[in-house]
Design a protein around this motif. Structure first.
Motif, short mmCIF file in Angstrom:
data_model
loop_
_atom_site.label_atom_id
_atom_site.label_comp_id
_atom_site.label_asym_id
_atom_site.label_seq_id
_atom_site.Cartn_x
_atom_site.Cartn_y
_atom_site.Cartn_z
N SER A 117 0.84 -1.20 0.00
CA SER A 117 0.00 0.00 0.00
C SER A 117 0.87 1.25 0.00
O SER A 117 1.90 1.31 0.68
CB SER A 117 -0.93 0.00 1.23
N ARG A 118 0.44 2.23 -0.75
CA ARG A 118 1.24 3.45 -0.89
C ARG A 118 1.34 4.18 0.45
O ARG A 118 0.38 4.21 1.23
CB ARG A 118 0.64 4.37 -1.95
N HIS A 119 2.51 4.79 0.67
CA HIS A 119 2.78 5.52 1.91
C HIS A 119 2.87 7.01 1.56
O HIS A 119 3.95 7.56 1.37
CB HIS A 119 4.08 5.03 2.54
N ARG A 120 1.71 7.65 1.48
CA ARG A 120 1.65 9.05 1.07
C ARG A 120 1.01 9.88 2.18
O ARG A 120 -0.02 9.50 2.74
CB ARG A 120 0.85 9.18 -0.22
N TYR A 121 1.62 11.00 2.47
CA TYR A 121 1.10 11.86 3.52
C TYR A 121 -0.08 12.68 2.99
O TYR A 121 -0.11 13.11 1.84
CB TYR A 121 2.19 12.78 4.06
#
Length: 791
Positions: A636-640
């Motif tokens: 899963s993408r780790h985007r703030y």
């Protein structure tokens, strides 16, 4: 197998004599009688090779349930009810009765009984006519295999053939073959056929009175007809029972019970359960006399009854058919198979196999798409997706209820079967990825359609079968591994091969989402939702309301339901939620009512993390109320989160400053929603108040921006056909950031008109290539090109 013709037989015999018999005889010395015996043996062997006896006969095909119960019977190729009796069908009581009556010394003679032959010959000579035949069971079997005129020459041939048969087969096999061929009048042959068609039970369940009845009929099949001459048959039966008692074959109590038993035999119809599956298996195994299916007879009968009753109730709505497939998730076997509501109904296409018919899936493929998005890292269950009007290169889908929900979570979009988020996901993932996964899962029609499939396939624009869809959902239940559904039981230790199409984590998230009951595809009446089973399910309704789907699974079963008309006629009342799901719930409650209350456990590699509820991303500085969400570790993408962005404004919030024009004092840092242009346009169209970024400082000499307005109409690279005499108008529309107040439209680099970002502008095109540009009041612009052709 047919006998060899004369041209084939002579060279074969000649070669055998030259190559085998002659050299062997030369090696045998004296005495002469040894050579005579050896020559006789070799001659018999040679004749056996040259004139083989045909022991294969066309049997009626029987399809049985998993436990051996006969579900369906077909006539043999020569239109006979000649059912194959296995060795375990011949019980000791039956064997003793038939041998006592027909051939007492069957176990000891070589195919003929010399004593009986001499006695019969003497009686025939003394009486001057044929009074006794002295045929053994082996000789009778030969006569049944190769019928001949009743002459002494035929009797001699039968004798020789009987010896030949004894050499080839064991005594048990000869008795089995005999019992499979004995006549019972009409087109009924074999003891098993008579047992099923006259007594409605297999031979192993016959009483002594019943099996005695069946042993006496073959000698007089014309005069002793079951169901017509029962009184006469009872007299003959009791006479033989008395002889059994005199011979001490059975004890007195057993004989007394048999004598007192009434004869209730009559001609019954052949079993005709599971007709669609039976025909499918018969086509796959044409030479197998007994095909053992994986069906559970109780489950099959229950499912057939429920489907037929349900079809009778919805017939008033002009909906005439339904199909159901039930799979066991643990063994991958087919538990119940109903191809139509009524096989005998020729008016409504009852003989069409709805399990294998190609239909449109509606929205039933969406769980697979979301699973691929989970595995691709694009989304997690609480990722926000935009359910707003969107144009995908000329394709502008809408939701089933013609409404839009704005930003929604992925699990909400899947549970509520929203169309636009699904099409947007497919646009990101690519149709080729979805098609490749479906091909891997065994979707055969999709393989043929692959080149023509586009974004509409996720809304039903492709062909699937109930068989394929049910196996797909069984794959969700089995952790993302799809296996071929078994129609026959697996052998001991046999493993069913499968294809992994999703990770176990993605499969679990699909099931976790589809178990939610606060969703629009729950049946809208109390009767259908009162006994709601614990299942994960998804519905689908095809374009034109021609197909209604509802497919669900729990730990034990996966059940697929299709409802509609085989003619393809759509019905306004047809929908997956209100037409197919009620039947799905009935089937689960009937077949698995006492199922364990537990659910599929999440994989250990599926973790939880804090996310911002506004976007589903990792919480940032402006995220005040984070919540938890599942995610796939390392995938899963780790985007703030950036759902809000800081803007410097004046004290009153009427002007925005950039880094180049911000004053040294007096500027205020404020947070504004960071909305995508299409979401902002939706909010404005719905008149939902949104804090907008104030206009940029007009005194600033520099303008910065990432891109111009998004042109939503027309579509890049499209071709439009017009009537030059009466050209239709084309619409110009765009989506712009919320700090834009005015946009400027250009046609072939000439200003056409200025308007607000939300205003639709129309123009009359002329044939030829056309460049369309849209610029905003910040100096940003976007270009696209279309081609206008004259019809």
């Amino acid at each position: 197998m047919s006998r060899l013709n004369e041209a084939d037989r002579r060279p074969k015999l000649r070669r055998w004599v030259q190559e085998t018999a002659s050299p062997w005889l030369k090696r045998i010395g004296k005495p002469t009688w040894v050579r005579v015996v050896a020559a006789g043996g070799l001659l018999a062997t040679g004749l056996d090779l040259a004139f083989p006896i045909r022991t294969t006969v066309p049997y009626a095909t029987l399809v049985t349930a998993r436990d051996g119960q006969i579900l369906h019977a077909f006539l043999s190729r020569d239109d006979k009810w000649r059912m194959y009796a296995e060795l375990n069908d011949i019980t000791p009581a039956l064997r003793d009765a038939i041998l006592f009556k027909e051939d007492t010394y069957f176990r000891y003679h070589p195919g003929f009984n010399p004593v009986s032959l001499l006695r019969a010959a003497g009686r025939n000579l003394l009486n001057g006519r044929r009074t006794s035949g002295a045929s053994t069971i082996t000789m009778q079997t030969v006569r049944l295999l190769e019928p001949r005129p009743r002459t002494y020459a035929s009797k001699l041939i039968e004798l020789l053939r009987a010896v030949q048969l004894e050499i080839r087969l064991s005594k048990d096999e000869i008795l089995q073959l005999y019992l499979n061929l004995i006549p019972y009048g009409g087109n009924i042959e074999g003891l098993k056929s008579a047992s099923l068609l006259y007594f409605g039970k297999p031979p192993a369940l016959l009483s002594l009175a019943e099996l005695t009845t069946l042993t006496i009929i073959p000698n007089r099949p014309s005069s002793l007809r079951l169901g017509q001459n029962n009184a006469r048959i009872v007299q003959e039966r009791n006479r033989w029972l008395a002889r059994f008692r005199s011979a001490g074959l059975y004890d007195d109590a057993t004989i007394a019970d048999a004598l007192a038993e009434p004869l209730t035999a009559y001609r019954r119809a052949a079993p005709q359960l599971a007709p669609h599956l039976a025909r499918r298996l018969r086509a796959e195994y044409p030479e197998v006399p007994i095909i053992r299916s994986s069906l559970h007879p109780a489950a099959q009968a229950t499912a057939e009854r429920l489907v037929q009753n349900y079809a009778n109730r919805i017939r008033a709505l002009n909906i005439h058919n339904a199909a159901v497939l039930v799979l066991d998730n643990r063994t991958h076997e087919t538990v119940a198979y109903i191809g139509s509501a009524d096989f005998a109904n020729t008016l409504d296409g009852g003989q069409v196999d709805g399990v294998r018919a190609v239909r449109s899936p509606g929205s039933a493929l969406k769980p697979l798409l979301y699973g691929l998005a989970f595995d691709g890292g694009q989304i997690t269950p609480k990722t926000k997706l935009a359910d707003v009007p969107t144009n995908f290169g000329g394709y502008a889908p809408s939701n089933y209820d013609q409404r839009f929900n704005g930003p929604v979570t992925a699990e909400f979009a899947l549970a509520n079967s929203l169309n636009i988020p699904a099409v947007a996901l497919l646009n990101d993932i690519g149709t080729s990825t979805l098609v490749a996964t479906m091909r891997k899962a065994g979707f055969s029609t999709v393989k043929k359609q692959a080149r023509d499939l586009g974004l509409s396939m996720i809304l039903g624009g492709c062909g699937v079968t109930l068989d394929e869809m049910t196996r797909l959902y069984a794959g969700f239940a089995n952790g993302g591994v799809v296996t071929d559904g078994r129609l026959t039981p697996a052998a001991a230790g046999q493993q069913t091969a499968g294809s992994r199409i999703l990770s176990a984590e993605a499969a679990y998230l699909i099931g976790h989402t589809l178990t939610q009951i606060t969703r629009p595809d729950l049946p809208n009446n109390f009767d259908n939702s009162y006994h709601l089973p614990r299942i994960a399910w998804k519905t689908g309704t095809s374009y034109g309301r021609r197909d209604a789907w509802s497919i669900g699974y729990n730990q034990r079963y996966t059940i697929g339901v299709w409802v509609g008309n085989f003619s393809g006629v759509g019905v306004a009342e047809l929908s997956g939620a209100n037409t197919a799901t009620p039947l799905l719930f009935q089937l689960f409650n009937a077949l698995d009512y006492n199922a364990p209350s537990g659910w599929i456990r999440p994989p250990r590699t599926l973790a939880m993390r804090l996310i911002c509820p506004e976007t589903g991303d990792i919480p940032g500085d402006s995220c005040l109320n984070p919540i938890t969400d599942y995610y796939l570790m390392g995938v899963s993408r780790h985007r703030y989160c950036q759902h809000r962005k800081p803007i410097w404004t004046n004290q009153t919030g009427t002007l925005a400053y950039c880094a180049h024009c911000r004053p040294d004092s007096g500027a205020v840092r404020r947070m504004y929603p960071n909305l995508a242009p299409n979401v902002l346009a939706f909010y404005q169209a719905q008149r939902i108040p949104v804090a907008r970024i104030p206009p940029h400082n007009p005194a600033c000499e520099r303008v910065f921006g990432s891109g111009g307005p998004l042109i939503t109409s027309p579509s890049e690279g499209s071709e439009y056909y017009i009537n030059p005499r009466q050209p239709a108008e084309l619409e110009l529309s765009c989506q712009a950031p919320n700090d834009v107040e005015t946009v400027f439209w250009y046609l072939n680099d000439k200003l056409y008109r200025k308007a607000s970002p939300q205003e639709a502008v129309f123009f009359k095109p002329r044939p030829g290539a056309l460049k369309i540009s849209c610029a905003d009041d910040r100096g940003r612009h976007t270009d696209l090109r279309i081609l206008v052709r004259a019809e």
